[in-house]
Design an enzyme around this catalytic site. Structure first.
Site, PDB file in Angstrom:
ATOM      1  N   SER A   5       8.346   4.549  -9.275  1.00 20.20           N
ATOM      2  CA  SER A   5       7.514   3.440  -8.809  1.00 20.20           C
ATOM      3  C   SER A   5       8.083   2.122  -9.308  1.00 20.20           C
ATOM      4  O   SER A   5       8.182   1.899 -10.517  1.00 20.20           O
ATOM      5  CB  SER A   5       6.090   3.602  -9.317  1.00 20.20           C
ATOM      6  OG  SER A   5       5.384   2.389  -9.105  1.00 20.20           O
ATOM      7  N   HIS A  34       8.835   4.559  -4.622  1.00 20.04           N
ATOM      8  CA  HIS A  34       7.400   4.325  -4.447  1.00 20.04           C
ATOM      9  C   HIS A  34       7.102   2.837  -4.606  1.00 20.04           C
ATOM     10  O   HIS A  34       7.456   2.223  -5.609  1.00 20.04           O
ATOM     11  CB  HIS A  34       6.657   5.158  -5.491  1.00 20.04           C
ATOM     12  CG  HIS A  34       5.173   5.148  -5.358  1.00 20.04           C
ATOM     13  ND1 HIS A  34       4.490   5.969  -4.496  1.00 20.04           N
ATOM     14  CD2 HIS A  34       4.217   4.427  -6.012  1.00 20.04           C
ATOM     15  CE1 HIS A  34       3.183   5.763  -4.619  1.00 20.04           C
ATOM     16  NE2 HIS A  34       2.991   4.823  -5.538  1.00 20.04           N
ATOM     17  N   ASP A  36       4.166   0.029  -4.629  1.00 20.78           N
ATOM     18  CA  ASP A  36       2.726  -0.177  -4.774  1.00 20.78           C
ATOM     19  C   ASP A  36       2.323  -1.538  -4.228  1.00 20.78           C
ATOM     20  O   ASP A  36       2.650  -2.567  -4.811  1.00 20.78           O
ATOM     21  CB  ASP A  36       2.333  -0.071  -6.254  1.00 20.78           C
ATOM     22  CG  ASP A  36       2.400   1.361  -6.753  1.00 20.78           C
ATOM     23  OD1 ASP A  36       1.763   2.229  -6.133  1.00 20.78           O
ATOM     24  OD2 ASP A  36       3.103   1.606  -7.754  1.00 20.78           O
ATOM     25  N   MET A  38      -0.626  -4.012  -3.650  1.00 19.77           N
ATOM     26  CA  MET A  38      -1.994  -4.269  -4.145  1.00 19.77           C
ATOM     27  C   MET A  38      -2.428  -5.662  -3.708  1.00 19.77           C
ATOM     28  O   MET A  38      -1.632  -6.601  -3.741  1.00 19.77           O
ATOM     29  CB  MET A  38      -2.029  -4.190  -5.673  1.00 19.77           C
ATOM     30  CG  MET A  38      -1.496  -2.894  -6.246  1.00 19.77           C
ATOM     31  SD  MET A  38      -1.795  -2.837  -8.028  1.00 19.77           S
ATOM     32  CE  MET A  38      -0.805  -1.403  -8.483  1.00 19.77           C
ATOM     33  N   HIS A  67       2.555   2.741  -0.913  1.00 20.74           N
ATOM     34  CA  HIS A  67       1.205   3.117  -1.343  1.00 20.74           C
ATOM     35  C   HIS A  67       0.335   1.877  -1.223  1.00 20.74           C
ATOM     36  O   HIS A  67       0.429   0.971  -2.048  1.00 20.74           O
ATOM     37  CB  HIS A  67       1.285   3.633  -2.789  1.00 20.74           C
ATOM     38  CG  HIS A  67      -0.035   3.981  -3.389  1.00 20.74           C
ATOM     39  ND1 HIS A  67      -0.187   4.183  -4.750  1.00 20.74           N
ATOM     40  CD2 HIS A  67      -1.257   4.180  -2.839  1.00 20.74           C
ATOM     41  CE1 HIS A  67      -1.447   4.479  -5.004  1.00 20.74           C
ATOM     42  NE2 HIS A  67      -2.115   4.479  -3.872  1.00 20.74           N
ATOM     43  N   MET A  69      -2.718  -0.053  -1.678  1.00 19.49           N
ATOM     44  CA  MET A  69      -3.995  -0.185  -2.382  1.00 19.49           C
ATOM     45  C   MET A  69      -4.613  -1.495  -1.916  1.00 19.49           C
ATOM     46  O   MET A  69      -4.683  -2.486  -2.655  1.00 19.49           O
ATOM     47  CB  MET A  69      -3.762  -0.160  -3.903  1.00 19.49           C
ATOM     48  CG  MET A  69      -3.456   1.238  -4.416  1.00 19.49           C
ATOM     49  SD  MET A  69      -2.642   1.217  -6.014  1.00 19.49           S
ATOM     50  CE  MET A  69      -0.960   0.922  -5.481  1.00 19.49           C
ATOM     51  N   MET A 138      -4.471  10.528  -6.876  1.00 23.28           N
ATOM     52  CA  MET A 138      -4.327   9.569  -7.978  1.00 23.28           C
ATOM     53  C   MET A 138      -4.766  10.221  -9.282  1.00 23.28           C
ATOM     54  O   MET A 138      -5.862  10.790  -9.371  1.00 23.28           O
ATOM     55  CB  MET A 138      -5.192   8.325  -7.729  1.00 23.28           C
ATOM     56  CG  MET A 138      -4.711   7.415  -6.610  1.00 23.28           C
ATOM     57  SD  MET A 138      -3.043   6.790  -6.817  1.00 23.28           S
ATOM     58  CE  MET A 138      -3.159   5.890  -8.364  1.00 23.28           C
ATOM     59  N   GLY A 143      -4.277   0.555  -9.707  1.00 21.72           N
ATOM     60  CA  GLY A 143      -4.263  -0.861 -10.068  1.00 21.72           C
ATOM     61  C   GLY A 143      -3.191  -1.249 -11.068  1.00 21.72           C
ATOM     62  O   GLY A 143      -2.645  -2.337 -10.987  1.00 21.72           O
ATOM     63  N   GLY A 146       1.299   2.482 -16.417  1.00 21.53           N
ATOM     64  CA  GLY A 146       1.212   2.716 -17.856  1.00 21.53           C
ATOM     65  C   GLY A 146      -0.114   3.250 -18.366  1.00 21.53           C
ATOM     66  O   GLY A 146      -0.386   3.194 -19.562  1.00 21.53           O
ATOM     67  N   ASP A 176       0.181  10.594  -8.575  1.00 20.38           N
ATOM     68  CA  ASP A 176       0.554   9.229  -8.963  1.00 20.38           C
ATOM     69  C   ASP A 176      -0.315   8.772 -10.134  1.00 20.38           C
ATOM     70  O   ASP A 176      -1.534   8.668 -10.000  1.00 20.38           O
ATOM     71  CB  ASP A 176       0.346   8.310  -7.752  1.00 20.38           C
ATOM     72  CG  ASP A 176       0.781   6.875  -8.008  1.00 20.38           C
ATOM     73  OD1 ASP A 176       1.383   6.605  -9.062  1.00 20.38           O
ATOM     74  OD2 ASP A 176       0.524   6.035  -7.127  1.00 20.38           O
ATOM     75  N   GLY A 178       0.486   8.136 -14.659  1.00 16.42           N
ATOM     76  CA  GLY A 178       0.616   8.779 -15.961  1.00 16.42           C
ATOM     77  C   GLY A 178       1.559   9.964 -15.995  1.00 16.42           C
ATOM     78  O   GLY A 178       1.486  10.779 -16.916  1.00 16.42           O
ATOM     79  N   GLY A 198       6.297   5.613 -12.795  1.00 13.33           N
ATOM     80  CA  GLY A 198       6.653   4.210 -12.975  1.00 13.33           C
ATOM     81  C   GLY A 198       7.221   3.951 -14.351  1.00 13.33           C
ATOM     82  O   GLY A 198       8.442   3.847 -14.536  1.00 13.33           O
ATOM     83  N   SER A 199       6.353   3.893 -15.357  1.00 11.50           N
ATOM     84  CA  SER A 199       6.834   3.547 -16.696  1.00 11.50           C
ATOM     85  C   SER A 199       7.774   4.612 -17.255  1.00 11.50           C
ATOM     86  O   SER A 199       8.690   4.275 -18.012  1.00 11.50           O
ATOM     87  CB  SER A 199       5.652   3.303 -17.635  1.00 11.50           C
ATOM     88  OG  SER A 199       4.626   4.238 -17.431  1.00 11.50           O
TER      89      SER A 199
HETATM   90  C1  DX5 Z   1      -0.985   2.661 -10.074  1.00 12.45           C
HETATM   91  C2  DX5 Z   1       0.158   2.875  -9.135  1.00 12.45           C
HETATM   92  C3  DX5 Z   1       1.210   3.746  -9.649  1.00 12.45           C
HETATM   93  C4  DX5 Z   1       1.910   3.237 -10.888  1.00 12.45           C
HETATM   94  C5  DX5 Z   1       2.142   4.425 -11.763  1.00 12.45           C
HETATM   95  O1  DX5 Z   1      -2.066   2.116  -9.382  1.00 12.45           O
HETATM   96  O2  DX5 Z   1      -0.308   3.439  -7.916  1.00 12.45           O
HETATM   97  O3  DX5 Z   1       2.176   4.058  -8.649  1.00 12.45           O
HETATM   98  O4  DX5 Z   1       3.139   2.628 -10.652  1.00 12.45           O
HETATM   99  O5  DX5 Z   1       2.638   3.990 -12.974  1.00 12.45           O
HETATM  100  P1  DX5 Z   1       2.810   4.977 -14.209  1.00 12.45           P
HETATM  101  O6  DX5 Z   1       3.756   6.052 -13.779  1.00 12.45           O
HETATM  102  O7  DX5 Z   1       3.337   4.110 -15.279  1.00 12.45           O
HETATM  103  O8  DX5 Z   1       1.430   5.545 -14.508  1.00 12.45           O
HETATM  104 ZN    ZN Z   2       1.250   4.175  -6.503  1.00 10.61          ZN
END
Ligand code: DX5
Ligand code: ZN
Length: 226
Positions: A5, A34, A36, A38, A67, A69, A138, A143, A146, A176, A178, A198-199
């Site tokens: 992500s 990926h 995001d 928002m 994705h 949101m 999810m 949102g 991390g 998606d 954590g 992501g992180s």
């Molecule tokens: C959160 C996003 C995720 C986010 C995940 O709303 O949809 O895609 O990037 O980040 P990590 O992998 O750090 O939880």
């Molecule tokens: Zn996402």
């Protein structure tokens, strides 16, 4: 499949950040990238939109997994498909006519994804899911990156895995939120096909190596699924 992500990447260097996880001679690399989107309305955070996706599409060959949101995906989702996204995912909590959205996304040439927030049950949407290619479960509140993984959502993963494996549904199961070396095995055992991270990818010193390490960990948890 691993889908890094870019929410956790450097937004001023997105092309380089994509290249850091791209396939190479000695690495399979990211299966999807990926993205995001928002809108500070459906979720409290604000990220990027269609112009950035259009530019990113031209800057990388990695299939884009958008994705959304956002509120009113009925109006906006098709634009991401037209911009060349490989998969466009909308939130069932935001869509007015989720079957119509899926039809529009597919007609524009992309795969259609449906996402459920952690507290949204799966059962009421099983019929709607027949119109989709991907289910994005999810495992954090959407949102922010991390956040801590919510293992209770794996019940939904197990349920949809059973339906897919018995031929009652045909969707790719994506998770998606954590996902890390500590959580990916449980998600893999529950039946996830595609892991967003992501992180755990962009927070690593070598994002490309982190992608391979995550995939290996998932694979070792369920060797028979490959
Ligand atoms: C959160 C996003 C995720 C986010 C995940 O709303 O949809 O895609 O990037 O980040 P990590 O992998 O750090 O939880
Ligand atoms: Zn996402």
């Amino acid at each position: 499949m691993i889908a890094p992500s870019i929410l956790s990447a450097d937004f001023a260097r997105l092309a380089e950040e994509a290249a850091a996880v791209a396939p190479s001679a000695d690495r399979r690399g990211a299966d999807w990238l990926h993205v995001d989107v928002m809108d500070a309305h459906f979720v409290p955070n604000l990220t990027l939109g269609l112009p950035v996706v259009t530019s990113l599409r031209a800057a990388t060959d990695i299939p884009l997994d958008c994705h959304l949101m956002i509120s009113d995906p009925d109006r906006w989702a098709v634009g991401y498909a037209e911009a060349g996204a490989h998969n466009v995912t909308v939130h069932v909590e935001a869509a007015t006519d989720p079957i119509g959205v899926a039809r529009d996304i597919r007609a524009a040439g992309a795969h259609a994804g449906l996402s459920l927030k952690p507290g949204t049950p799966l059962d009421p949407y099983l019929d709607v899911l027949r119109h989709y290619d991907t289910l994005l479960v999810m495992s954090v509140e959407p949102g922010f990156g991390g956040q801590a993984f919510m293992p209770e959502v794996l019940d939904k993963v197990r349920q949809v895995r059973r339906l897919v494996d018995t031929g009652h549904l045909n969707v790719l199961v994506e998770i998606d939120g954590g996902i890390s070396a500590d959580t990916i095995e449980a998600a893999a055992e529950a039946g996830v096909d595609c892991f967003v991270a992501g992180s755990a990818v962009y927070g690593a010193d070598d994002p490309g190596a982190a992608v391979e390490a995550l995939r290996e960990r998932a694979r070792s948890a369920v060797p028979d699924r490959g």
